[in-house]
Design a protein around this motif. Sequence first.
Motif: not given
Length: 247
Positions: A192-200
Motif C-alpha cells: 500500500l505504501l509503494a502504491f501510494t508513493l507512485f501516486a504521490v
Amino acid sequence: QEQLEKNPQASLSAQEAHAAYYTEFMRQRWGDLKGERQILALAEVEADIENVRAAWRHYQDQGNAPQMWRFIKGIWYVYWIRWWNHAGMELFAETANAFQGEQYDDDESTTVRALAMAFQGYFMGWLDLADHGYELAKDSVAILEQLDHPEALLFAYDSLLVNAYMVGRYIEEIEAGDKMLKIATGIDDKWLLAFTLFAVSMCVLVTEDYAEARPLAETNLKLSEEIGDVIGSTLPLIVLGHVALAE
C-alpha cells in the motif's frame, strides 16, 4: 445443472459453496498478486475469471457485504492490471447500484458501496469519462471519511487523484496524494505504501519538482523490489524516466 434445477435447495447450496470457494480463492490471491507469485496468481485468476465473477454477483445479489469485502480489492487489481476498463466500470457500477436502499445502511455495506463507487470512478478516469468519475470519487471520499476504514479511504483518494488529474484539478490531485500518504504511513503494508508513493510522485511531477520526485520514486522502487512486486516495480521507473529526461 439440469439436476440442480430440479432441486432448488440443492441448487442454492451448490451456488453458496461455489461462491464461498471462489471468495476464498480470491482472498488468497490478493496476497499473491502483490508479491513474488503475482504472475502465476494473475494467470490463475484469469483462468477462473468467470467463476470469480459468478461468486461476486452471487454475493452482490444477496447483499452480502462481508463476503464481497474479502475480494473486492483483488478483483479491482486484476481488472486494473489487465486494463479491463470498460468491464471494471460496469462491474463496480452494478455493485454500487445494488447496495442502494435503507437495508444497506450498515457500515460494512456502506463501505462496499462507497469503494465500488471509487473503483467505478477510477476506471472511468481512464475512459475519457473523468467528469463523472471525479464526482463519484468525491462522493466516495465523503462517505468513507465518516467511517473507520482507512484502507478503503486510501483507494477512494486514489480514484479522486486520477480523476482530478484528468480534469485539470491539480491542487485537488496533490491534496488527495498527501492524504493517501498520511493514511498509508499509518498502515503496516509495504504494498500500500509503494502504491501510494507512485501516486504521490506522479503528483509531484505535475509541479515539476524533480528533486522531490526522484527520492519518492526510488523509495517506491525499493519497496516494490523488497516484496517481489515485479509489476509494481515498473511504475516508479516511469517517474524516474521523466526525472532523467528533465535533468
